[in-house]
Design a protein around this motif. Structure first.
Motif, PDB file in Angstrom:
ATOM      1  N   GLY A 122      34.216 136.096   1.951  1.00  0.00           N
ATOM      2  CA  GLY A 122      35.014 135.363   2.928  1.00  0.00           C
ATOM      3  C   GLY A 122      34.552 133.930   3.071  1.00  0.00           C
ATOM      4  O   GLY A 122      33.993 133.332   2.145  1.00  0.00           O
ATOM      5  N   GLY A 123      34.767 133.366   4.243  1.00  0.00           N
ATOM      6  CA  GLY A 123      34.406 131.966   4.486  1.00  0.00           C
ATOM      7  C   GLY A 123      34.201 131.721   5.955  1.00  0.00           C
ATOM      8  O   GLY A 123      33.997 132.661   6.732  1.00  0.00           O
ATOM      9  N   ALA A 176      33.878 125.760   5.150  1.00  0.00           N
ATOM     10  CA  ALA A 176      33.717 126.733   4.079  1.00  0.00           C
ATOM     11  C   ALA A 176      34.896 127.705   4.071  1.00  0.00           C
ATOM     12  O   ALA A 176      34.758 128.871   3.701  1.00  0.00           O
ATOM     13  CB  ALA A 176      32.400 127.493   4.232  1.00  0.00           C
ATOM     14  N   ARG A 177      36.049 127.206   4.495  1.00  0.00           N
ATOM     15  CA  ARG A 177      37.267 128.009   4.496  1.00  0.00           C
ATOM     16  C   ARG A 177      37.644 128.356   3.055  1.00  0.00           C
ATOM     17  O   ARG A 177      37.433 127.571   2.125  1.00  0.00           O
ATOM     18  CB  ARG A 177      38.388 127.195   5.153  1.00  0.00           C
ATOM     19  CG  ARG A 177      39.701 127.929   5.372  1.00  0.00           C
ATOM     20  CD  ARG A 177      39.607 128.916   6.486  1.00  0.00           C
ATOM     21  NE  ARG A 177      40.924 129.310   6.971  1.00  0.00           N
ATOM     22  CZ  ARG A 177      41.250 130.534   7.347  1.00  0.00           C
ATOM     23  NH1 ARG A 177      40.344 131.498   7.287  1.00  0.00           N
ATOM     24  NH2 ARG A 177      42.444 130.814   7.813  1.00  0.00           N
ATOM     25  N   GLU A 178      38.211 129.540   2.873  1.00  0.00           N
ATOM     26  CA  GLU A 178      38.622 129.968   1.548  1.00  0.00           C
ATOM     27  C   GLU A 178      39.768 129.096   1.021  1.00  0.00           C
ATOM     28  O   GLU A 178      40.534 128.522   1.785  1.00  0.00           O
ATOM     29  CB  GLU A 178      39.078 131.431   1.576  1.00  0.00           C
ATOM     30  CG  GLU A 178      38.009 132.392   2.080  1.00  0.00           C
ATOM     31  CD  GLU A 178      38.003 132.555   3.594  1.00  0.00           C
ATOM     32  OE1 GLU A 178      37.439 133.549   4.066  1.00  0.00           O
ATOM     33  OE2 GLU A 178      38.559 131.685   4.302  1.00  0.00           O
ATOM     34  N   ALA A 203      41.777 134.945  -1.186  1.00  0.00           N
ATOM     35  CA  ALA A 203      41.542 133.554  -1.549  1.00  0.00           C
ATOM     36  C   ALA A 203      40.102 133.423  -2.070  1.00  0.00           C
ATOM     37  O   ALA A 203      39.297 134.345  -1.965  1.00  0.00           O
ATOM     38  CB  ALA A 203      41.767 132.653  -0.341  1.00  0.00           C
ATOM     39  N   ILE A 204      39.785 132.268  -2.653  1.00  0.00           N
ATOM     40  CA  ILE A 204      38.456 132.062  -3.228  1.00  0.00           C
ATOM     41  C   ILE A 204      37.439 131.883  -2.099  1.00  0.00           C
ATOM     42  O   ILE A 204      37.589 131.009  -1.245  1.00  0.00           O
ATOM     43  CB  ILE A 204      38.438 130.819  -4.149  1.00  0.00           C
ATOM     44  CG1 ILE A 204      39.553 130.920  -5.201  1.00  0.00           C
ATOM     45  CG2 ILE A 204      37.080 130.681  -4.820  1.00  0.00           C
ATOM     46  CD1 ILE A 204      39.501 132.158  -6.063  1.00  0.00           C
ATOM     47  N   PRO A 205      36.373 132.701  -2.064  1.00  0.00           N
ATOM     48  CA  PRO A 205      35.433 132.687  -0.932  1.00  0.00           C
ATOM     49  C   PRO A 205      34.648 131.386  -0.828  1.00  0.00           C
ATOM     50  O   PRO A 205      34.374 130.716  -1.834  1.00  0.00           O
ATOM     51  CB  PRO A 205      34.489 133.852  -1.244  1.00  0.00           C
ATOM     52  CG  PRO A 205      35.204 134.685  -2.250  1.00  0.00           C
ATOM     53  CD  PRO A 205      36.045 133.747  -3.036  1.00  0.00           C
ATOM     54  N   GLY A 206      34.245 131.053   0.412  1.00  0.00           N
ATOM     55  CA  GLY A 206      33.457 129.852   0.648  1.00  0.00           C
ATOM     56  C   GLY A 206      32.062 130.092   1.176  1.00  0.00           C
ATOM     57  O   GLY A 206      31.220 129.193   1.142  1.00  0.00           O
TER      58      GLY A 206
END
Length: 560
Positions: free
Chosen positions: A77-78, A97-99, A129-132
């Protein structure tokens, strides 16, 4: 001679005490931690005891929560990290660090035959979504930490290997997502027992997650976003119908943004989350409007009336915001004093304002199970952070062999910006799906600082986050005990739907009748919500306090 020796010893002690006092002249001299899980609070305490600062402790808390709260946050996650760097003039920074949406994401990826297909953005690999978070942990260690990343991650690695016990919150979240967890063999193996929600006290061990955390400890961000683990993640996701690529992972970056800052009365300043969070804007607008209203002297129903009406107006503007890397956000207009004065003056003193009579704005939907923590060290460095995988257990999909539970943050985009999403709510072009874009969020880690006070606020709860934070901030502004801030009975209005949601027992029968007579529709949710963690440093008195939401199983401590 003994007298001289004793005198010298006393003098040395006085000098050392003076030096210690000087070292903490800008800080409380002690540390405080408030997190939603005792094991995460303990992890932060261990790192502070090893000489780490608040930023090292934030890494430890985040990683520990990834282990013990797989339903709320994690490496898949993020989140948002609001940092206070101690000094004569404290410096605030905001780590986004939002995805991010995968490179192959398109505006219509969740439509079938022109209509939103329920479930595609909620369950399974396509919802991720791509994790942050992994990047954020490495970034915090490199830019702000005193200890090596491997030291700050060590408590979480031990936790993942040794295991943790199932509590009532775990059981509640797993029950909510039981069907989805059962649909994914890896998630069922890790988080269920014989395909059922584990009983209280059952042990959950995650050796695969420990191995993944160790990769990050050894190799930093590249341990997650490149190499063997990256290939494992992409292969597992694409086999399950997702669209991640190695480039998506390699190209992910966190972003340092300027925090949202808004001046309040009595030399106080709100420091909160900027877009892609809409929460900071909503909180600033709400507080500005309340400053023009006599809410502190109002009786309970009248006070609730004021709060509901400022929330109605603040939430209406949310649909105008989006990822600042993709859209131009009208922050200056939304926080202009004359605009906010006009909003406050439009409130009828006694009657509800039907949302249908206000200028229209897009509505939205957001998952409401995230996590939040706060930490301050003896020097006055502090972190308020809200992390998320969106819905409980995210997409309920764990990449085989990695221990990484994927988020379903793609559901926070407007699935159909030209029509309605799967919840029947109007879309927002500013928050439409686009490759590389970050979805809008309500996460609102916040500080309020003045020359004599520092308070930290934040909670999980999706769209209800700003209203929860507002109610706690009101407790702070009234001077109520710190323990009461996160315990405050909660109610919420978000413009659309035009209904006041509330926890059981928030309003008496008489108060409910009075509010309904004013034109409000009330909805008892039948459950509590949120899990707020707060800190308070009274600089003038030299006291430090922390409190954890009684609705959860968290722990707040003051450390030497």
């Amino acid at each position: 001679m003994p007298f001289v020796g004793a005198f010298r010893s006393a003098a040395l002690g006085a000098v050392l005490a003076l030096l210690a006092t000087a070292a903490h002249a800008q800080g409380p001299g002690r540390a405080a931690i408030a997190s939603p899980h005792g094991q995460a609070t303990a992890a932060a305490g261990q790192i502070l005891a090893q000489g780490g600062n608040a930023f090292d402790a934030a890494i430890a808390v985040s990683a520990a929560l990834a282990v013990v709260e797989p339903y709320g946050s994690g490496l898949g996650g993020g989140g948002f990290f609001l940092l206070r760097e101690a000094g004569q003039t404290p410096r605030y920074r905001f780590l986004d660090a939002r995805e991010r949406a995968p490179g192959g994401a398109t505006e219509d990826m969740y439509l079938k035959q022109g209509k939103v297909s329920p479930g595609l953005s909620i369950n399974g690999a396509l919802a991720a979504a791509i994790p942050g978070l992994p990047q954020a942990l490495a970034e915090l260690a490199a830019t702000h930490g005193k200890l090596p990343l491997k030291d700050s991650l060590a408590p979480a690695i031990r936790l993942a290997n040794q295991g943790f016990t199932v509590d009532r919150i775990y059981r509640d979240r797993a029950t909510m997502r039981l069907s989805a967890l059962r649909d994914d063999p890896e998630s069922a193996r890790l988080f269920l027992l014989n395909n059922q929600v584990p009983p209280l006290g059952a042990f959950i061990r995650q050796p695969e997650l420990a191995h993944t955390l160790q990769r990050i400890a050894d190799d930093g961000r590249d341990g997650f976003y490149r190499g063997v683990l990256a290939e494992q993640l992409v292969d597992g996701i694409r086999e399950a119908g997702g669209i991640w690529t190695l480039d998506d992972l390699a190209n992910y970056r966190t972003v340092w943004r300027e925090p949202l800052r808004f001046n309040l009365a009595n030399q106080r300043q709100l420091i909160s989350s900027p877009p892609p969070s809409a929460g900071g804007v909503a909180l600033a607008q709400s507080l500005a409007m309340l400053q023009r209203l006599p809410w502190q002297s109002a009786e309970p129903v009248q006070r609730s009336h004021y709060v509901i009406e400022v929330l109605r107006r603040a939430y209406r503007d949310r649909g105008l915001l989006g990822d600042p890397d993709y859209v131009s956000n009208p922050i200056n207009r939304l926080l202009a004093r004359n605009y906010l004065t006009g909003l406050a003056d439009s409130i009828d003193v006694y009657q509800a304002t039907p949302s249908s009579t206000l200028a229209p704005a897009p509505a939205w939907r957001e998952g409401d199970h995230t996590t939040h923590f706060a930490v301050i060290d003896a020097d006055g460095n502090a972190v308020s952070a809200t992390l998320s995988v969106n819905l409980p257990f995210g997409a309920a999909f764990t990449v085989p062999g990695s221990g990484v539970v994927l988020n379903n943050e793609m559901d926070d985009f407007a699935a159909d910006p030209h029509g309605s999403n799967s919840y029947g709510l109007a879309g927002s072009q500013a928050n439409a799906v686009a490759a590389g874009k970050r979805p809008l969020s309500s996460m609102s880690p916040s500080f309020i600082e003045s020359p004599t006070q520092l308070a930290s606020f934040g909670t999980p709860g999706g769209s209800r986050i700003p209203s929860m934070v507002l109610l706690s901030v009101m407790g702070f502004l009234e001077g109520r005990p710190v323990s009461e801030w996160p315990a405050t009975a909660r109610y919420h209005h978000q413009y659309l739907p035009d209904v006041v949601e509330h926890e059981p027992g928030t309003f008496s029968a008489v108060q409910t009748a009075e509010l309904e007579a004013r034109g409000y529709r009330l909805k008892d949710l039948g459950r509590s919500y949120g899990n707020q963690q707060v800190l308070y440093w009274d600089k003038a008195a030299g006291t430090l306090e922390a409190a954890s939401d009684p609705r959860g199983v968290g722990e707040a401590v003051i450390a030497p």
